[in-house]
Design an enzyme around this catalytic site. Structure first.
Site, PDB file in Angstrom:
ATOM      1  N   PRO A 173      -7.800  -5.082 -40.036  1.00  0.00           N
ATOM      2  CA  PRO A 173      -8.471  -6.048 -40.903  1.00  0.00           C
ATOM      3  C   PRO A 173      -9.980  -6.182 -40.713  1.00  0.00           C
ATOM      4  O   PRO A 173     -10.632  -6.847 -41.506  1.00  0.00           O
ATOM      5  CB  PRO A 173      -7.783  -7.365 -40.539  1.00  0.00           C
ATOM      6  N   ILE A 228       1.053  -1.556 -46.674  1.00  0.00           N
ATOM      7  CA  ILE A 228       1.191  -2.954 -47.114  1.00  0.00           C
ATOM      8  C   ILE A 228       0.094  -3.224 -48.134  1.00  0.00           C
ATOM      9  O   ILE A 228      -1.096  -3.266 -47.797  1.00  0.00           O
ATOM     10  CB  ILE A 228       1.132  -3.929 -45.917  1.00  0.00           C
ATOM     11  N   MET A 242      -4.723 -10.990 -51.716  1.00  0.00           N
ATOM     12  CA  MET A 242      -5.418 -10.993 -53.007  1.00  0.00           C
ATOM     13  C   MET A 242      -5.100 -12.267 -53.782  1.00  0.00           C
ATOM     14  O   MET A 242      -4.916 -12.243 -54.997  1.00  0.00           O
ATOM     15  CB  MET A 242      -5.001  -9.766 -53.844  1.00  0.00           C
ATOM     16  N   GLY A 273      -8.152  -0.317 -45.381  1.00  0.00           N
ATOM     17  CA  GLY A 273      -8.135  -1.589 -44.661  1.00  0.00           C
ATOM     18  C   GLY A 273      -6.701  -1.975 -44.315  1.00  0.00           C
ATOM     19  O   GLY A 273      -5.771  -1.651 -45.049  1.00  0.00           O
ATOM     20  N   GLY A 274      -6.516  -2.620 -43.186  1.00  0.00           N
ATOM     21  CA  GLY A 274      -5.187  -3.112 -42.806  1.00  0.00           C
ATOM     22  C   GLY A 274      -4.215  -1.993 -42.567  1.00  0.00           C
ATOM     23  O   GLY A 274      -4.520  -1.015 -41.889  1.00  0.00           O
ATOM     24  N   PRO A 302       9.968  -0.964   9.737  1.00  0.00           N
ATOM     25  CA  PRO A 302      11.055  -1.912  10.031  1.00  0.00           C
ATOM     26  C   PRO A 302      11.564  -2.602   8.760  1.00  0.00           C
ATOM     27  O   PRO A 302      12.721  -2.922   8.640  1.00  0.00           O
ATOM     28  CB  PRO A 302      10.403  -2.919  10.981  1.00  0.00           C
ATOM     29  N   GLY A 352     -11.230 -12.394 -42.095  1.00  0.00           N
ATOM     30  CA  GLY A 352     -10.511 -12.559 -40.837  1.00  0.00           C
ATOM     31  C   GLY A 352     -10.802 -11.471 -39.814  1.00  0.00           C
ATOM     32  O   GLY A 352     -11.038 -10.312 -40.174  1.00  0.00           O
ATOM     33  N   LYS A 402     -12.814  -0.395 -53.965  1.00  0.00           N
ATOM     34  CA  LYS A 402     -12.057  -1.126 -54.988  1.00  0.00           C
ATOM     35  C   LYS A 402     -12.462  -2.580 -54.958  1.00  0.00           C
ATOM     36  O   LYS A 402     -12.141  -3.288 -54.035  1.00  0.00           O
ATOM     37  CB  LYS A 402     -10.568  -1.016 -54.709  1.00  0.00           C
ATOM     38  N   VAL A 436       0.841  -1.199   0.000  1.00  0.00           N
ATOM     39  CA  VAL A 436       0.000   0.000   0.000  1.00  0.00           C
ATOM     40  C   VAL A 436       0.875   1.247   0.000  1.00  0.00           C
ATOM     41  O   VAL A 436       0.659   2.199  -0.763  1.00  0.00           O
ATOM     42  CB  VAL A 436      -0.924  -0.019   1.239  1.00  0.00           C
ATOM     43  N   THR A 443      -2.023  -5.166 -40.210  1.00  0.00           N
ATOM     44  CA  THR A 443      -2.218  -5.693 -41.548  1.00  0.00           C
ATOM     45  C   THR A 443      -2.959  -7.034 -41.496  1.00  0.00           C
ATOM     46  O   THR A 443      -2.957  -7.722 -40.467  1.00  0.00           O
ATOM     47  CB  THR A 443      -0.853  -5.819 -42.256  1.00  0.00           C
ATOM     48  N   ASP A 475     -12.661   2.701 -48.587  1.00  0.00           N
ATOM     49  CA  ASP A 475     -12.979   1.712 -49.607  1.00  0.00           C
ATOM     50  C   ASP A 475     -13.600   0.461 -48.997  1.00  0.00           C
ATOM     51  O   ASP A 475     -13.892   0.398 -47.813  1.00  0.00           O
ATOM     52  CB  ASP A 475     -11.778   1.419 -50.510  1.00  0.00           C
TER      53      ASP A 475
HETATM   54  N1  SAH Z   1      -3.513  -2.851 -46.804  1.00  0.00           N
HETATM   55  C1  SAH Z   1      -4.201  -4.093 -46.527  1.00  0.00           C
HETATM   56  C2  SAH Z   1      -4.184  -5.040 -47.711  1.00  0.00           C
HETATM   57  C3  SAH Z   1      -4.897  -4.527 -48.905  1.00  0.00           C
HETATM   58  S1  SAH Z   1      -4.872  -5.675 -50.225  1.00  0.00           S
HETATM   59  C4  SAH Z   1      -3.586  -4.750 -45.289  1.00  0.00           C
HETATM   60  O1  SAH Z   1      -2.533  -4.317 -44.803  1.00  0.00           O
HETATM   61  O2  SAH Z   1      -4.183  -5.705 -44.793  1.00  0.00           O
HETATM   62  C5  SAH Z   1      -6.408  -6.463 -50.002  1.00  0.00           C
HETATM   63  C6  SAH Z   1      -6.226  -7.893 -49.561  1.00  0.00           C
HETATM   64  O3  SAH Z   1      -5.970  -7.959 -48.165  1.00  0.00           O
HETATM   65  C7  SAH Z   1      -7.455  -8.746 -49.717  1.00  0.00           C
HETATM   66  O4  SAH Z   1      -7.578  -9.214 -51.056  1.00  0.00           O
HETATM   67  C8  SAH Z   1      -7.160  -9.882 -48.782  1.00  0.00           C
HETATM   68  O5  SAH Z   1      -6.233 -10.770 -49.337  1.00  0.00           O
HETATM   69  C9  SAH Z   1      -6.463  -9.160 -47.647  1.00  0.00           C
HETATM   70  N2  SAH Z   1      -7.386  -8.864 -46.535  1.00  0.00           N
HETATM   71  C10 SAH Z   1      -7.669  -7.662 -46.027  1.00  0.00           C
HETATM   72  N3  SAH Z   1      -8.521  -7.758 -44.982  1.00  0.00           N
HETATM   73  C11 SAH Z   1      -8.764  -9.076 -44.828  1.00  0.00           C
HETATM   74  C12 SAH Z   1      -9.563  -9.824 -43.918  1.00  0.00           C
HETATM   75  N4  SAH Z   1     -10.284  -9.247 -42.962  1.00  0.00           N
HETATM   76  N5  SAH Z   1      -9.566 -11.179 -44.045  1.00  0.00           N
HETATM   77  C13 SAH Z   1      -8.858 -11.778 -45.006  1.00  0.00           C
HETATM   78  N6  SAH Z   1      -8.095 -11.119 -45.886  1.00  0.00           N
HETATM   79  C14 SAH Z   1      -8.047  -9.788 -45.798  1.00  0.00           C
END
Ligand code: SAH
Length: 472
Positions: free
Chosen positions: A227, A308, A385, A303-304, A43, A414, A272, A23, A333, A250
């Site tokens: 993701p 990358i 992809m 995304g991600g 002590p 995922g 896209k 404490v 990613t 996107d």
């Molecule tokens: N910049 C992103 C990738 C963009 S390319 C990153 O860093 O994750 C897009 C590809 O990412 C998709 O065709 C797929 O292969 C993958 N992807 C992105 N999100 C995903 C998800 N939730 N589950 C599975 N694949 C995913």
């Protein structure tokens, strides 16, 4: 609770802590931070305290039991012995001498609470539940910690440094308020928060000299949304999502993440799909620049991770040409997110010493890759992809030396509540993909680490809801 929250200058004031256990150690940290001269009488002291006080010149320890005449002229006393009666006695004597007393475990007898602090010095937020519930206090603290950027300290320091200069050049309170609002709302505050302090100061100097409020020029935030699971967003991503005037997003940005964007922000979809490019890349680059030049705070949400397979580099390049301020916020990613949520470690001391992220995007039906480099055992391949090119990918890897039985996993959507993990090998995977209706996005992981999925899988979206989908 009859307490008045106060911030008191305590530097150099005397504090006596009686007790040397857990404490006492908890109280010691904020007390030492406040630059008091601390004496601890006990002590024994635990190792934690030894560690905290290492090389601290404002601390002395007297290794003995407390005596009543130890309490005399201190500013604050903390009663933290493990004996209730002793603590009560300490409180009684201290109060008799008008010394502030904190009862570490029993606030009723004390008259001072040491709050939980969210520290962005010089900004400090003190939280107390009046000892009703330390857990509740902790919860509030955690929430505040996540929404107030750590670099707020820097922002406050810069504002403190410029306070009198601004006062000298802007005589009315209204002008000064406009000045600081423009600073906080515009790119200069983001410059400070992202560490470009000198640049921000130069711009401030210029504004002050010209007696103009700081420009509210636009800026661009290139932000990785991860993701899919919104809880994988970074604090910074969330903060900028709440700040932006317009959001360009996107297809890959999940709906729960879109719901976290500031409600009145304009949202522009530039999705896209594979065959259906809703907006060509050049137009996206132009759009970002145009909106920023109109003075807007533009969030490019991807995304991600933007760097990358995210064309983040291209989008930023066009901003540099137009001298538009920008920040880049990394995201988790797909490879990291999907692998973790599928229980497939990307590297493993027994199975894989390297991991390669590869684009499986087909041009003219072929995947033009360095197959020799890719077709090695003891490494993990992650194809982004890659679903449509999976036949070519698997065939080429076998042709270049990988075993037909090399494990492969296709992770569909995922990290989301719709995640599915399809396990096969180089031979079977193209067939599985062909025979099942799989809805992207999907990620293809190839290598021995896939074997660990069975043992390490932990994320079970099917348990959330009643689904009649195929299980693989
Ligand atoms: N910049 C992103 C990738 C963009 S390319 C990153 O860093 O994750 C897009 C590809 O990412 C998709 O065709 C797929 O292969 C993958 N992807 C992105 N999100 C995903 C998800 N939730 N589950 C599975 N694949 C995913």
């Amino acid at each position: 609770m009859n307490y008045l929250p106060l911030f008191i200058d305590t530097s150099g004031k005397k504090c006596l802590i009686i007790g040397g256990g857990k404490v006492a150690s908890r109280k010691l940290i904020p007390i030492l931070k406040s630059k008091m001269n601390v004496k601890m009488i006990s002590p024994e002291i635990i190792d934690d305290i030894e560690h905290i006080i290492k090389d601290n010149k404002n601390f002395i320890h007297e290794k003995r039991k407390f005596e009543e005449n130890d309490i005399k002229d201190q500013f604050l006393i903390v009663a933290a012995t493990n004996d209730k009666n002793t603590n009560a006695l300490i409180a009684k004597i201290a109060k008799g001498k008008n010394i502030l007393i904190n009862m570490a475990e029993d606030s009723i007898n004390g008259n001072v609470l040491i709050p939980s602090v969210v520290d962005r010095d010089p900004i400090k937020i003190a939280i107390s539940s009046g000892a009703a519930s330390p857990i509740l206090t902790r919860l509030v603290k955690t929430k505040l910690e996540t929404v107030i950027p750590f670099s707020f300290s820097k922002l406050a320091e810069v504002m403190m440094e410029y306070r009198s200069k601004v006062k000298d050049h802007f005589s009315s309170i209204k002008e000064r308020r406009n000045f600081w609002e423009a600073f906080l709302d515009g790119p200069l505050s983001e410059m400070v928060l992202s560490g470009h302090i000198d640049k921000a100061k130069k711009a401030l100097d210029k504004s002050i000299k010209e007696e103009k409020i700081p420009d509210k020029n636009g800026e661009v935030y290139l932000v990785g949304a991860g993701p899919g699971d919104p809880e994988l967003l970074s604090f910074k991503a969330l903060r900028l999502m709440q700040k932006a005037d317009v959001v360009i997003y996107d297809r890959l940005v999940s709906e729960p993440i879109m719901n976290l964007i500031r409600q009145d922000a304009e949202k522009i979809y530039v999705g896209k799909q594979r065959a259906d490019h809703a907006m060509p890349q050049e137009n996206i680059n132009e759009l970002l620049a145009r909106l920023a030049l109109e003075g807007k705070k533009v969030l490019r949400l991807k995304g991600g991770d933007p760097f990358i397979f995210g064309r983040g580099g291209e989008e930023i390049e066009s901003l540099i040409n137009d001298d538009i301020p920008f920040q880049i916020v990394p995201g988790i990613t797909a490879a990291s997110g999907c692998a973790s949520y599928a229980g497939i470690p990307l590297t493993h001391r027994d199975h894989s010493q390297a991991c390669i992220f590869v684009t499986g995007h087909l041009r003219d039906g072929t995947v033009n890759l360095n197959w020799k480099m890719l077709a090695h055992e003891k490494q993990t391949l992650v194809f982004y992809m890659g679903m449509h090119g999976s036949k070519v990918i698997c065939e080429e890897l076998i042709k270049h030396g990988l075993k037909e039985k090399t494990p492969a996993a296709l992770i569909v959507k995922g990290t989301t509540a719709d995640q599915e993990v399809i396990i096969g090998d180089l031979l079977s995977m193209p067939k599985i993909i062909k025979e099942n209706k799989i809805i992207p996005p999907t990620l293809l992981i190839i290598g021995d680490v896939v074997k660990l999925h069975n043992k390490l899988k932990w994320f079970d979206p099917f348990s959330f809801k009643d689904k009649n989908n195929i299980h693989f």
